[in-house]
Design a protein around this motif. Structure first.
Motif, PDB file in Angstrom:
ATOM      1  N   VAL A  39      -4.964   5.593   0.947  1.00  0.00           N
ATOM      2  CA  VAL A  39      -4.194   5.119   1.625  1.00  0.00           C
ATOM      3  C   VAL A  39      -3.784   5.195   3.023  1.00  0.00           C
ATOM      4  CG1 VAL A  39      -1.259   4.031   1.166  1.00  0.00           C
ATOM      5  CG2 VAL A  39      -3.495   3.934  -0.289  1.00  0.00           C
ATOM      6  N   PRO A  40      -3.266   6.844   3.903  1.00  0.00           N
ATOM      7  CA  PRO A  40      -2.927   7.145   4.518  1.00  0.00           C
ATOM      8  C   PRO A  40      -3.969   6.981   6.185  1.00  0.00           C
ATOM      9  CG  PRO A  40      -2.779   9.262   2.716  1.00  0.00           C
ATOM     10  CD  PRO A  40      -3.072   8.345   2.589  1.00  0.00           C
ATOM     11  N   THR A  89      -3.535   2.933   5.999  1.00  0.00           N
ATOM     12  CA  THR A  89      -1.971   2.399   7.005  1.00  0.00           C
ATOM     13  C   THR A  89      -2.124   3.370   8.434  1.00  0.00           C
ATOM     14  OG1 THR A  89      -0.957   4.214   5.788  1.00  0.00           O
ATOM     15  CG2 THR A  89      -0.453   2.550   4.700  1.00  0.00           C
ATOM     16  N   LEU A 141       1.327  -1.286  -0.076  1.00  0.00           N
ATOM     17  CA  LEU A 141       0.417   0.035  -0.161  1.00  0.00           C
ATOM     18  C   LEU A 141       1.072   0.712   0.103  1.00  0.00           C
ATOM     19  CD1 LEU A 141      -2.518  -1.126   2.709  1.00  0.00           C
ATOM     20  CD2 LEU A 141      -3.172  -0.638   0.508  1.00  0.00           C
ATOM     21  N   LYS A 142       1.902   1.317   1.144  1.00  0.00           N
ATOM     22  CA  LYS A 142       2.703   2.341   0.542  1.00  0.00           C
ATOM     23  C   LYS A 142       3.624   2.782  -0.201  1.00  0.00           C
ATOM     24  CE  LYS A 142       3.093   1.776   5.981  1.00  0.00           C
ATOM     25  NZ  LYS A 142       4.486   2.063   7.087  1.00  0.00           N
ATOM     26  N   ARG A 159       2.660   1.413  -3.646  1.00  0.00           N
ATOM     27  CA  ARG A 159       2.276   1.814  -4.004  1.00  0.00           C
ATOM     28  C   ARG A 159       0.374   2.427  -4.719  1.00  0.00           C
ATOM     29  NH1 ARG A 159       1.242  -3.868  -7.124  1.00  0.00           N
ATOM     30  NH2 ARG A 159       0.109  -2.647  -9.294  1.00  0.00           N
ATOM     31  N   ARG A 160       0.858   3.585  -3.264  1.00  0.00           N
ATOM     32  CA  ARG A 160      -0.259   4.462  -2.938  1.00  0.00           C
ATOM     33  C   ARG A 160      -0.431   5.474  -4.260  1.00  0.00           C
ATOM     34  NH1 ARG A 160       4.634   6.846  -1.329  1.00  0.00           N
ATOM     35  NH2 ARG A 160       4.975   8.297  -2.003  1.00  0.00           N
ATOM     36  N   ARG A 161      -0.012   5.791  -5.132  1.00  0.00           N
ATOM     37  CA  ARG A 161      -0.302   6.561  -6.165  1.00  0.00           C
ATOM     38  C   ARG A 161      -1.464   5.564  -6.840  1.00  0.00           C
ATOM     39  NH1 ARG A 161       2.354  10.073  -3.846  1.00  0.00           N
ATOM     40  NH2 ARG A 161       4.487  10.925  -4.444  1.00  0.00           N
ATOM     41  N   GLU A 188      -8.023   9.788  -3.939  1.00  0.00           N
ATOM     42  CA  GLU A 188      -6.305  10.081  -2.930  1.00  0.00           C
ATOM     43  C   GLU A 188      -6.773  10.204  -1.386  1.00  0.00           C
ATOM     44  OE1 GLU A 188      -3.572  13.934  -2.769  1.00  0.00           O
ATOM     45  OE2 GLU A 188      -5.457  14.108  -4.911  1.00  0.00           O
TER      46      GLU A 188
END
Length: 153
Positions: free
Chosen positions: A134-135, A138, A121-122, A124-126, A131
């Motif tokens: 992911v943050p 995670t 996840l970190k 390939r977050r883009r 938007e």
């Protein structure tokens, strides 16, 4: 919590699902436009966020009474973004735990379904939309996002 007032034209209403299995993997769908996204439920103007989310989880995963954490917010699409041109979207993001067997069935149900762990996840977050998902995922997995209802300004 009631939705914030948004003047005409009425806004889109969506429930986004952060479904995490026992291996701490997030379930993702291949997006029709680009990259990956979390499962999403589009709601009518009178539909209940929690009720529709529970219905989806019951029908799709066999979860009759899931324990959900929720985040609430409004998103205004910028003009240069996709087909959601200049629309306000009221979103609720629900975090739910599912079993490894349920997530495996999800992945097998379509070529465009996958499960990614924290490091992927970190990395390939883009590739994941919307938007900010992911943050949130995670943060929850790492323990700095509280387990419980939160209100977003």
């Amino acid at each position: 919590m009631h939705d914030a007032y948004v003047p005409w034209p009425r806004f889109d209403r969506r429930a986004l699902l952060l479904l995490l299995d026992e291996q701490q993997r997030l379930l993702l769908c291949g997006s029709c436009c680009r990259g990956w996204t979390v499962p999403e439920i589009r709601l009518g103007s009178d539909a209940d966020f929690l009720g529709e989310t529970n219905r989806f989880l019951r029908e799709r995963f066999g979860l009759p009474h899931p324990r959900l954490s929720a985040l609430y917010g409004l998103h205004q699409t910028r003009r240069e973004e996709s087909w959601q041109y200049d629309r306000t979207t009221a979103s609720r993001i629900y975090i739910a735990r599912i079993s490894d067997a349920q997530s495996a069935n999800w992945q097998k149900s379509g070529r465009s379904h996958t499960r990614w762990g924290l490091s992927e996840l970190k990395h390939r977050r883009r590739e994941i939309s919307p938007e900010g998902i992911v943050p949130l995922a995670t943060g929850y997995l790492e323990g700095w996002l509280p387990d419980g209802p939160l209100g977003l300004p």
